[in-house]
Motif scaffolding. Structure first.
Motif, PDB file in Angstrom:
ATOM      1  N   PHE A 155       0.860  -1.172   0.000  1.00 20.54           N
ATOM      2  CA  PHE A 155       0.000   0.000   0.000  1.00 20.54           C
ATOM      3  C   PHE A 155       0.907   1.236   0.000  1.00 20.54           C
ATOM      4  N   PRO A 156       1.001   1.941  -1.116  1.00 11.96           N
ATOM      5  CA  PRO A 156       1.997   3.022  -1.229  1.00 11.96           C
ATOM      6  C   PRO A 156       1.792   4.177  -0.262  1.00 11.96           C
ATOM      7  N   SER A 157       0.545   4.438   0.181  1.00 14.87           N
ATOM      8  CA  SER A 157       0.296   5.600   1.042  1.00 14.87           C
ATOM      9  C   SER A 157       0.442   5.280   2.529  1.00 14.87           C
ATOM     10  N   LEU A 158       0.706   3.993   2.862  1.00 15.21           N
ATOM     11  CA  LEU A 158       0.890   3.613   4.262  1.00 15.21           C
ATOM     12  C   LEU A 158       2.369   3.546   4.609  1.00 15.21           C
ATOM     13  N   THR A 159       2.666   3.472   5.912  1.00 11.60           N
ATOM     14  CA  THR A 159       4.056   3.381   6.350  1.00 11.60           C
ATOM     15  C   THR A 159       4.598   1.974   6.124  1.00 11.60           C
ATOM     16  N   VAL A 160       5.912   1.858   6.252  1.00  7.66           N
ATOM     17  CA  VAL A 160       6.554   0.552   6.138  1.00  7.66           C
ATOM     18  C   VAL A 160       5.972  -0.417   7.168  1.00  7.66           C
ATOM     19  N   ALA A 161       5.865   0.026   8.435  1.00  6.93           N
ATOM     20  CA  ALA A 161       5.355  -0.846   9.505  1.00  6.93           C
ATOM     21  C   ALA A 161       3.920  -1.270   9.233  1.00  6.93           C
ATOM     22  N   GLU A 162       3.101  -0.345   8.772  1.00  2.66           N
ATOM     23  CA  GLU A 162       1.699  -0.678   8.483  1.00  2.66           C
ATOM     24  C   GLU A 162       1.594  -1.701   7.367  1.00  2.66           C
ATOM     25  N   ASN A 163       2.488  -1.629   6.390  1.00  3.85           N
ATOM     26  CA  ASN A 163       2.496  -2.613   5.314  1.00  3.85           C
ATOM     27  C   ASN A 163       2.965  -3.977   5.803  1.00  3.85           C
ATOM     28  N   VAL A 164       4.006  -3.973   6.605  1.00  7.47           N
ATOM     29  CA  VAL A 164       4.556  -5.240   7.087  1.00  7.47           C
ATOM     30  C   VAL A 164       3.518  -6.014   7.891  1.00  7.47           C
ATOM     31  N   PHE A 165       2.730  -5.305   8.700  1.00  8.60           N
ATOM     32  CA  PHE A 165       1.760  -5.974   9.569  1.00  8.60           C
ATOM     33  C   PHE A 165       0.316  -5.795   9.096  1.00  8.60           C
ATOM     34  N   ALA A 166       0.146  -5.470   7.811  1.00  7.29           N
ATOM     35  CA  ALA A 166      -1.199  -5.174   7.296  1.00  7.29           C
ATOM     36  C   ALA A 166      -2.169  -6.331   7.494  1.00  7.29           C
ATOM     37  N   ASN A 167      -1.672  -7.562   7.429  1.00 12.71           N
ATOM     38  CA  ASN A 167      -2.550  -8.726   7.550  1.00 12.71           C
ATOM     39  C   ASN A 167      -2.814  -9.127   9.003  1.00 12.71           C
ATOM     40  N   ASP A 168      -2.089  -8.503   9.927  1.00 13.79           N
ATOM     41  CA  ASP A 168      -2.247  -8.925  11.324  1.00 13.79           C
ATOM     42  C   ASP A 168      -1.804  -7.797  12.257  1.00 13.79           C
ATOM     43  N   LEU A 169      -2.558  -6.706  12.249  1.00 15.81           N
ATOM     44  CA  LEU A 169      -2.204  -5.546  13.071  1.00 15.81           C
ATOM     45  C   LEU A 169      -2.491  -5.834  14.545  1.00 15.81           C
ATOM     46  N   PRO A 170      -1.475  -5.770  15.417  1.00 19.71           N
ATOM     47  CA  PRO A 170      -1.713  -5.999  16.852  1.00 19.71           C
ATOM     48  C   PRO A 170      -2.447  -4.807  17.466  1.00 19.71           C
ATOM     49  N   THR A 171      -3.271  -5.090  18.435  1.00 22.37           N
ATOM     50  CA  THR A 171      -4.040  -4.027  19.092  1.00 22.37           C
ATOM     51  C   THR A 171      -3.729  -3.990  20.587  1.00 22.37           C
ATOM     52  N   LYS A 172      -4.202  -2.933  21.236  1.00 17.89           N
ATOM     53  CA  LYS A 172      -3.968  -2.801  22.669  1.00 17.89           C
ATOM     54  C   LYS A 172      -5.138  -2.066  23.312  1.00 17.89           C
ATOM     55  N   GLY A 173      -5.284  -2.249  24.621  1.00 17.48           N
ATOM     56  CA  GLY A 173      -6.263  -1.500  25.396  1.00 17.48           C
ATOM     57  C   GLY A 173      -7.705  -1.921  25.189  1.00 17.48           C
ATOM     58  N   PHE A 174      -8.559  -1.296  25.972  1.00 11.97           N
ATOM     59  CA  PHE A 174      -9.991  -1.605  25.944  1.00 11.97           C
ATOM     60  C   PHE A 174     -10.608  -1.314  24.577  1.00 11.97           C
ATOM     61  N   ILE A 223       6.936   6.440   4.575  1.00 15.72           N
ATOM     62  CA  ILE A 223       5.825   6.132   3.683  1.00 15.72           C
ATOM     63  C   ILE A 223       6.379   5.340   2.495  1.00 15.72           C
ATOM     64  N   VAL A 224       5.747   4.237   2.160  1.00 16.36           N
ATOM     65  CA  VAL A 224       6.263   3.334   1.122  1.00 16.36           C
ATOM     66  C   VAL A 224       6.445   4.059  -0.208  1.00 16.36           C
ATOM     67  N   ASN A 225       5.574   5.003  -0.517  1.00 20.82           N
ATOM     68  CA  ASN A 225       5.650   5.723  -1.787  1.00 20.82           C
ATOM     69  C   ASN A 225       6.949   6.515  -1.928  1.00 20.82           C
ATOM     70  N   SER A 226       7.611   6.800  -0.796  1.00 20.75           N
ATOM     71  CA  SER A 226       8.856   7.572  -0.835  1.00 20.75           C
ATOM     72  C   SER A 226      10.079   6.685  -1.043  1.00 20.75           C
ATOM     73  N   LEU A 227       9.891   5.361  -1.042  1.00 20.47           N
ATOM     74  CA  LEU A 227      11.010   4.436  -1.158  1.00 20.47           C
ATOM     75  C   LEU A 227      11.329   4.133  -2.619  1.00 20.47           C
TER      76      LEU A 227
END
Length: 523
Positions: free
Chosen positions: A106-125, A155-159
């Motif tokens: 996803f070019p408009s997302l960050t590197v981290a967001e792309n790496v974990f796009a299929n399994d984003l960890p969550t926290k808190g209530f 941002i991936v688009n900048s790479l």
């Protein structure tokens, strides 16, 4: 088998022993039998390479394994139990991930967001995304892969293209899969990055990972593989242990003929007339003080590592980026190019390394792609002439040996080699003075490479000057008359054909300081 040492501690770990078998797999697309009764297997602790020409069915077979496509016939056995994947998610849930040849990000997302796009960890209530966790884990993987200059917040688009491929690889590694499919992973990586990838693959093998590896670079196959399977026109030709087959045998099985001379051995007379000259060109974002020239009909290679500034220089010459100083001289006259249209009108054309994103209209037909820059040649008073369109497209298809059922076939349905022929060939009716071509055979099989080289050589013999950017050193050495080596936005060396060697090019590219055995200039 591999030559990499085994004492290095493991970076990644997986579960228990795994084996997957694809039995009697067949798949048909409109007009094409992509796979015909093909068998393939993967086992833990092994690399099984898959080779074949573009269109042989390699990627289709791997997409079936990864749940992206479903077979028409055949079955998949996972640890001897038949299984069906109805989606990539189901394949991932069974421990299978794929590193795509063209980065699937996803070019408009960050590197981290792309790496974990299929399994984003969550926290808190409120179950919000745990950004600190994904950023920390992504940075850790980037450091392990030898790329601390890429930040998880970028941002991936900048790479660059190469950096995006690295993110694609890290994305697969983050899933801790038992089975990883690598589809042309080194196509845009530098030699040092390729070595790091190979060491990681060795590490994965030691941890019960089963690996499928697709590559057109046959020298890589011998370095890292345990088995190799050869496909041709969707059919299984052979599966052999790597020590029982050599590259020449692989090529013969792939193409049905010997390719002894992929580069033509000919003595070329290069004109002394300088067609294109650059003097002290500057773009402070990408490069400084660039000066060089290209003679009429000369093929000048541009070598360097990722980030050297070669593509950015090409895009500046093509008017996509603006220079901040210096001169560009074409045919003895200084020119000022402000946009690609002015470059094309001046006789300068550019073939992008990102052929699907920037070089082709993949959801349009072969016909429409070939005429797209040539509407002035097939129209009068703004009205298209169908007979002229037919003549131009058929001439291009014949001249370039484009393998397609029809000029109405959509480009996305063609193999990578045929796509590249169209990306290059659409410019030929314009009779360009200067062709700038970036990674001309990226993701192209050995047979199609020979055809692309033939087209480039014929253009140069007709007087077109060529600026050829490539990360493949055998390509630079085999086809170029001279090469210029860039590093960190500057020219660090120029090498004539008689002095070509991979060692010398790499010394300049990596910043070696000193005098070479060929008495080239010091850096």
């Amino acid at each position: 088998m591999s030559d990499f040492p085994h004492e290095k501690p493991a970076l990644f770990s997986a579960g228990s022993y795994i084996e997957i078998k694809l039995k009697n797999i067949s798949k048909k697309f409109p007009g094409v039998q992509a796979l015909d009764d093909v068998d393939f297997f993967l086992k833990s602790n092994e690399v099984h390479a898959l080779v074949g020409e573009n269109g042989a069915g390699k990627s289709t077979l791997m997409k079936i394994m990864a749940g992206i496509q479903k077979p028409d016939q055949g079955k998949i056995l996972l640890n001897n139990k038949e299984i069906q994947f109805n989606s990539p998610r189901e394949a991932q849930n069974n421990g299978i991930s794929i590193v795509h040849q063209e980065a699937d990000l996803f070019p408009s997302l960050t590197v981290a967001e792309n790496v974990f796009a299929n399994d984003l960890p969550t926290k808190g209530f409120l179950q919000t995304v745990d950004y600190k966790k994904i950023q920390d884990q992504t940075n850790e993987l980037l450091i392990k892969f030898g790329h601390p200059e890429i930040n998880s917040k970028d941002i991936v688009n900048s790479l660059s293209v190469g950096q995006r491929q690295i993110v694609e690889i890290i994305k697969a590694l983050s899933l801790n899969s038992n089975i990883i499919i690598f589809d042309e992973p080194t196509a845009v990586l530098t030699p040092s990055e390729t070595d790091i990838l190979f060491s990681i693959i060795e590490d994965l093998k030691k941890n019960n990972i089963a690996i499928a590896y697709i590559s057109h670079r046959l020298e890589e196959i011998g370095k890292i593989s345990d088995y190799v399977t050869v496909l041709k026109d969707g059919k299984h030709m052979a599966t052999k242990e790597i020590q029982n087959i050599n590259p020449e045998e692989m090529i013969k099985l792939m193409v049905g003929r010997d390719l002894k001379h992929i580069f033509e051995d000919e003595d070329r007379e290069i004109s002394n007339d300088i067609l294109f000259e650059v003097q002290n060109l500057k773009n402070s974002q990408f490069f400084e003080d660039i000066s060089f020239n290209i003679k009429k009909g000369e093929i000048v290679g541009f070598s360097g590592l990722i980030g050297a500034g070669r593509t950015e220089l090409a895009l500046t010459l093509f008017g996509f980026y603006q220079s901040e100083g210096g001169k560009v001289i074409l045919d003895g006259k200084e020119i000022n190019i402000n946009n690609p249209t002015e470059a094309i009108d001046s006789g300068i054309v550019y073939v992008s390394e990102e052929r699907r994103e920037k070089g082709l209209f993949t959801e349009m037909t072969v016909r429409n792609n070939l005429i797209s820059p040539n509407l002035d040649l097939v129209a009068k008073n703004g009205i298209l002439n169908n007979s002229q369109i037919n003549e131009l497209t058929q001439k291009s298809i014949d001249q370039l040996n484009i393998k397609t059922n029809s000029d109405e076939t959509y480009v996305l349905k063609l193999s990578g080699g045929n796509q590249q022929k169209i990306a290059l060939g659409k410019w030929l009716p314009k009779n360009p003075k200067l062709l700038i071509i970036d990674e001309p055979t990226r993701g192209v099989d050995v047979g199609a490479k020979q055809e692309v080289y033939k087209i480039i050589r014929e253009l140069s013999n007709q007087g077109t000057s060529i600026m050829l950017i490539s990360s493949e050193l055998p390509e630079i050495i085999g086809i170029c008359d001279r090469t210029i080596v860039m590093r960190s936005g500057r020219i660090h060396g120029e090498i004539s054909k008689k002095d070509f060697s991979e060692e010398l090019i790499l010394k300049y590219a990596s910043g070696y300081s000193g005098q070479s055995k060929n008495n080239q200039m010091e850096i």
